[in-house]
Design a protein around this motif. Structure first.
Motif, PDB file in Angstrom:
ATOM      1  N   TYR A   1      31.392  43.991  39.097  1.00  0.00           N
ATOM      2  CA  TYR A   1      31.710  43.485  37.674  1.00  0.00           C
ATOM      3  C   TYR A   1      33.307  42.901  37.467  1.00  0.00           C
ATOM      4  CZ  TYR A   1      34.525  47.760  37.035  1.00  0.00           C
ATOM      5  OH  TYR A   1      35.416  48.755  37.309  1.00  0.00           O
ATOM      6  N   GLN A   2      34.449  43.395  38.262  1.00  0.00           N
ATOM      7  CA  GLN A   2      35.658  43.023  38.125  1.00  0.00           C
ATOM      8  C   GLN A   2      35.643  41.522  38.585  1.00  0.00           C
ATOM      9  OE1 GLN A   2      37.438  45.888  40.545  1.00  0.00           O
ATOM     10  NE2 GLN A   2      38.184  47.176  38.934  1.00  0.00           N
ATOM     11  N   GLN A   3      34.912  40.923  39.381  1.00  0.00           N
ATOM     12  CA  GLN A   3      35.164  39.515  39.671  1.00  0.00           C
ATOM     13  C   GLN A   3      34.630  38.834  38.420  1.00  0.00           C
ATOM     14  OE1 GLN A   3      32.212  39.135  42.932  1.00  0.00           O
ATOM     15  NE2 GLN A   3      31.247  37.678  41.870  1.00  0.00           N
ATOM     16  N   TRP A   4      33.476  39.444  37.626  1.00  0.00           N
ATOM     17  CA  TRP A   4      33.340  38.539  36.446  1.00  0.00           C
ATOM     18  C   TRP A   4      34.295  38.744  35.151  1.00  0.00           C
ATOM     19  CZ3 TRP A   4      30.141  34.968  37.019  1.00  0.00           C
ATOM     20  CH2 TRP A   4      29.395  34.677  38.412  1.00  0.00           C
ATOM     21  N   LEU A   5      35.143  39.650  35.452  1.00  0.00           N
ATOM     22  CA  LEU A   5      36.180  39.812  34.462  1.00  0.00           C
ATOM     23  C   LEU A   5      37.385  38.935  34.591  1.00  0.00           C
ATOM     24  CD1 LEU A   5      36.221  43.730  34.051  1.00  0.00           C
ATOM     25  CD2 LEU A   5      35.085  42.206  32.543  1.00  0.00           C
ATOM     26  N   GLU A   6      37.428  38.168  35.724  1.00  0.00           N
ATOM     27  CA  GLU A   6      38.537  37.158  35.939  1.00  0.00           C
ATOM     28  C   GLU A   6      38.247  35.977  34.944  1.00  0.00           C
ATOM     29  OE1 GLU A   6      38.585  36.790  40.120  1.00  0.00           O
ATOM     30  OE2 GLU A   6      38.878  38.569  40.459  1.00  0.00           O
ATOM     31  N   PRO A   7      39.362  35.322  34.588  1.00  0.00           N
ATOM     32  CA  PRO A   7      39.391  34.288  33.528  1.00  0.00           C
ATOM     33  C   PRO A   7      38.375  33.157  33.923  1.00  0.00           C
ATOM     34  CG  PRO A   7      41.765  34.849  33.737  1.00  0.00           C
ATOM     35  CD  PRO A   7      40.632  35.654  34.746  1.00  0.00           C
ATOM     36  N   ASP A   8      38.237  32.693  35.252  1.00  0.00           N
ATOM     37  CA  ASP A   8      37.491  31.625  35.611  1.00  0.00           C
ATOM     38  C   ASP A   8      35.937  31.983  35.734  1.00  0.00           C
ATOM     39  OD1 ASP A   8      39.737  30.116  36.195  1.00  0.00           O
ATOM     40  OD2 ASP A   8      39.694  30.311  38.299  1.00  0.00           O
ATOM     41  N   ASN A   9      35.777  33.240  36.100  1.00  0.00           N
ATOM     42  CA  ASN A   9      34.245  33.841  35.865  1.00  0.00           C
ATOM     43  C   ASN A   9      33.705  33.735  34.348  1.00  0.00           C
ATOM     44  OD1 ASN A   9      33.667  33.325  38.687  1.00  0.00           O
ATOM     45  ND2 ASN A   9      34.430  35.243  39.049  1.00  0.00           N
ATOM     46  N   LEU A  10      34.803  34.298  33.616  1.00  0.00           N
ATOM     47  CA  LEU A  10      34.350  34.392  32.102  1.00  0.00           C
ATOM     48  C   LEU A  10      34.043  32.932  31.535  1.00  0.00           C
ATOM     49  CD1 LEU A  10      36.965  37.175  30.970  1.00  0.00           C
ATOM     50  CD2 LEU A  10      34.280  37.261  31.162  1.00  0.00           C
ATOM     51  N   THR A  11      34.862  32.059  31.875  1.00  0.00           N
ATOM     52  CA  THR A  11      34.555  30.473  31.650  1.00  0.00           C
ATOM     53  C   THR A  11      33.190  30.117  32.291  1.00  0.00           C
ATOM     54  OG1 THR A  11      36.964  30.116  31.491  1.00  0.00           O
ATOM     55  CG2 THR A  11      35.339  28.217  31.654  1.00  0.00           C
TER      56      THR A  11
END
Length: 151
Positions: free
Chosen positions: A6-16
């Motif tokens: 889940y942490q990788q999906w909390l990064e700004p690029d992945n949220l975008t």
């Protein structure tokens, strides 16, 4: 200790990226698949991590607003300019070019299906297909046989 997926999906690029998936019309199930997780996991992450829920909501809101605008425009009718282009030979360069020859103002009349859809969803009490007796009695409406325009 290993980093949770889940942490990788909390990064700004992945949220975008998530916002883009939602904006492009993907369902939560489609998005979960693209993320490499189950839909159930995505639902849990949306509850646990507001950033993920917010990114998906923002993406969906953008496209929903655009589609709503298009539906309204279609329902009400609109005017537009049609640009007519023709192939013409350029005397100076001796090349054939696509040239604007005229602009014609056209009108797209209201789309009846879009109007009905809008009214049935926004004015259900007046426009729904099924009318029950309680509604008729509470509005003191009398129908005669063959009367399709009852109020």
């Amino acid at each position: 200790m290993a980093k949770g997926k889940y942490q990788q999906w909390l990064e700004p690029d992945n949220l975008t990226l998530l916002k883009g998936f939602a904006r492009n019309g993907y369902t939560d199930e489609d998005i979960a698949q693209k993320m490499g997780i189950s839909a159930v996991t995505l639902y849990e992450w949306k509850k646990r991590f507001p950033q993920i829920a917010k990114a998906l909501k923002k993406g969906k809101d953008v496209i929903d607003d655009e589609i709503e605008e298009t539906l309204i425009k279609s329902a009400m009718g609109y005017s537009y300019d049609e640009v007519i282009k023709e192939l013409r030979k350029n005397d100076e360069t001796d090349e054939v070019e696509l040239v604007v020859t005229r602009v014609v103002r056209k009108h797209q009349p209201p789309n009846v299906t879009a109007l009905i859809f809008w009214l049935k969803n926004r004015r259900r009490e007046s426009w729904r297909d099924k009318i029950n007796k309680e509604d008729l009695q509470s509005h003191n409406v009398l129908l005669t046989v063959g009367d399709v325009n009852a109020e």
